[in-house]
Design a protein around this motif. Structure first.
Motif, PDB file in Angstrom:
ATOM      1  N   ASP A  85       9.353  -2.341   4.068  1.00 36.21           N
ATOM      2  CA  ASP A  85       9.909  -3.240   3.060  1.00 36.21           C
ATOM      3  C   ASP A  85      11.046  -2.553   2.296  1.00 36.21           C
ATOM      4  OD1 ASP A  85      10.138  -5.566   1.537  1.00 36.21           O
ATOM      5  OD2 ASP A  85       8.745  -4.806   0.010  1.00 36.21           O
ATOM      6  N   GLN A 104       8.497  -8.999   3.151  1.00 36.34           N
ATOM      7  CA  GLN A 104       7.187  -9.534   2.838  1.00 36.34           C
ATOM      8  C   GLN A 104       7.109  -9.761   1.338  1.00 36.34           C
ATOM      9  OE1 GLN A 104       4.354  -6.605   4.033  1.00 36.34           O
ATOM     10  NE2 GLN A 104       4.971  -5.120   2.518  1.00 36.34           N
ATOM     11  N   PRO A 105       6.277 -10.681   0.910  1.00 42.06           N
ATOM     12  CA  PRO A 105       6.114 -10.881  -0.541  1.00 42.06           C
ATOM     13  C   PRO A 105       5.445  -9.656  -1.178  1.00 42.06           C
ATOM     14  CG  PRO A 105       5.202 -12.737   0.707  1.00 42.06           C
ATOM     15  CD  PRO A 105       5.595 -11.700   1.682  1.00 42.06           C
ATOM     16  N   ASP A 106       5.665  -9.488  -2.458  1.00 44.86           N
ATOM     17  CA  ASP A 106       5.118  -8.323  -3.158  1.00 44.86           C
ATOM     18  C   ASP A 106       3.594  -8.353  -3.282  1.00 44.86           C
ATOM     19  OD1 ASP A 106       7.628  -7.302  -3.462  1.00 44.86           O
ATOM     20  OD2 ASP A 106       7.932  -8.165  -5.459  1.00 44.86           O
ATOM     21  N   TRP A 107       2.991  -9.490  -3.169  1.00 47.96           N
ATOM     22  CA  TRP A 107       1.545  -9.604  -3.357  1.00 47.96           C
ATOM     23  C   TRP A 107       0.752  -9.268  -2.085  1.00 47.96           C
ATOM     24  CZ3 TRP A 107      -0.407 -13.152  -0.023  1.00 47.96           C
ATOM     25  CH2 TRP A 107       0.463 -14.140   0.445  1.00 47.96           C
ATOM     26  N   VAL A 108       1.405  -9.141  -0.927  1.00 49.11           N
ATOM     27  CA  VAL A 108       0.696  -8.893   0.337  1.00 49.11           C
ATOM     28  C   VAL A 108      -0.085  -7.564   0.311  1.00 49.11           C
ATOM     29  CG1 VAL A 108       1.003  -8.486   2.812  1.00 49.11           C
ATOM     30  CG2 VAL A 108       2.190 -10.374   1.701  1.00 49.11           C
ATOM     31  N   LEU A 125      -1.348  -6.122  -2.200  1.00 46.00           N
ATOM     32  CA  LEU A 125      -2.455  -6.293  -3.135  1.00 46.00           C
ATOM     33  C   LEU A 125      -3.587  -7.128  -2.533  1.00 46.00           C
ATOM     34  CD1 LEU A 125      -0.423  -6.898  -6.412  1.00 46.00           C
ATOM     35  CD2 LEU A 125      -1.570  -4.803  -5.656  1.00 46.00           C
ATOM     36  N   VAL A 126      -3.277  -7.916  -1.531  1.00 44.03           N
ATOM     37  CA  VAL A 126      -4.301  -8.738  -0.882  1.00 44.03           C
ATOM     38  C   VAL A 126      -4.908  -8.006   0.315  1.00 44.03           C
ATOM     39  CG1 VAL A 126      -4.643 -10.898   0.378  1.00 44.03           C
ATOM     40  CG2 VAL A 126      -3.232 -10.883  -1.661  1.00 44.03           C
TER      41      VAL A 126
END
Length: 146
Positions: A27, A34-38, A40-41
């Motif tokens: 990234d 990719q989104p920033d929350w990926v 964290l998930v």
């Protein structure tokens, strides 16, 4: 280097964190969007999976250890009625014991190796390993003449 046991939980945790770091590097290099929350998930459930693997591994090692201890306890219980020296019969030291008994007589409660005081004025041990005994009962050293 000493061998160590395989710990699958550390492998899982390492792979999860390595993949998280790889996605972060991709990234940062704009090679992967990719989104920033990926992360964290994906990372916390991966670490939870590593914890679950650790718990299962601990349970398996604990069950194996308890089974091994139970087998050892059963073996000890089986051998309680057996003579204390029974497990030493038939070993190569029996030949040495026979030679010792022939040379110095059979061991009795006051004899050498019986656990008694066995003290005499000579200060020498009664093992018979360092020499012979002459007709007067005095010890001769390994290099002494008859």
């Amino acid at each position: 280097m000493r061998r160590h046991r395989f710990e699958p939980a550390k492998l899982v945790a390492g792979l999860v964190l390595l993949s998280g770091a790889a996605f972060a590097l991709l990234d940062a290099a704009d090679a992967l969007r990719q989104p920033d929350w990926v992360p964290l998930v994906v990372v916390p459930p991966g670490l939870a999976l590593a914890g679950l693997v650790a718990a299962v591994g601990y349970g398996a090692r604990r069950a194996r250890r308890r089974a091994r201890e139970a087998r050892a306890a059963a073996a000890r219980d089986r051998d309680v009625d057996v003579d204390v020296g029974a497990d030493l019969r038939g070993l190569p030291m029996d030949e040495l014991r026979g030679t010792y008994d022939a040379r110095f007589g059979t061991r009795d409660a006051d004899g050498p190796g019986a656990g008694g005081s066995g003290a005499d004025d000579s200060g020498a041990d009664d093992s018979g390993a360092d020499g012979d005994v002459d007709a007067g009962g005095r010890r001769r050293g390994p290099g002494s003449r008859a």
